[in-house]
Motif scaffolding. Sequence first.
Motif: not given
Length: 265
Positions: A37, A40-41, A43-45, A81, A85, A119-120, A122-123
Amino acid sequence: MAGKKVAAADPARSLALLWGSHTKPGRSGLTVQAIVDAAISVADTEGLEAVSMRVIAERLKAGTMTLYTHVPGKAELTDLMFDHVYGDLYADADEPARQPDWRAALEFIAHRNFDVLVRHPWIHEVPTMRTALGPNITLKYEAELRPLDGLGLTDVEMDSALTLVLTHVTGTARAGAEQVRTQRDSGLSDEEWWRQIAPTLTHVMAGSTVAFPTAGRVGSSVGEHFQSTLDPTHALTFGLDRILDGIALLIASRSENQQHQADQG
């Protein structure tokens, strides 16, 4: 997308982690789920390149070496990760198949996947050709194939049709992610950028209409219509409609062949 490539994970270690318990705390009190978690937080930002065991440890107020007792390294963490997701993509394996028909199901699948990629973003940095098959990715594949089962397509055609849809979704989402990144880096929205360059573009292209008549006309029309060089939502819908039209023709041809064989029998 710019950034360092993610090294390949050890498949055996990743599979063991992916299919193991993520909620059981270790002696430190940390869980694999908490680590994932936090990653992911970040990577998202900040992007996938910003994810490191040290950064995650700081977020969790834990020692970096403590994290290694749960996850061997960033490569395996990335596999976790990626699988995580997609954990809430569908309510269950039959949700896509509960749509009114196969076409509605593939539209449903396309939009759900597009939303995850938005939303992600970075994928797009994760090499997916040999990503370890975790429980969520396996459920995703099962759920997305079910609406295509029983339509007369071969197994290979089912997989190919699904791949065609998802490849279009990924490409469109990747372009959308680049658009957002460009807006952020420039400080200008696409509309602001278009308004800024339109007068100059019109001036410099004025003498080129003979050489580039089609490009000039179409490019201007697109820019004026979208106030941008790209509208990801339009691109997704337009391409998806064309792809589904093609799959519909394939399904119809299979049905005709089956009917012909039945008549001959």
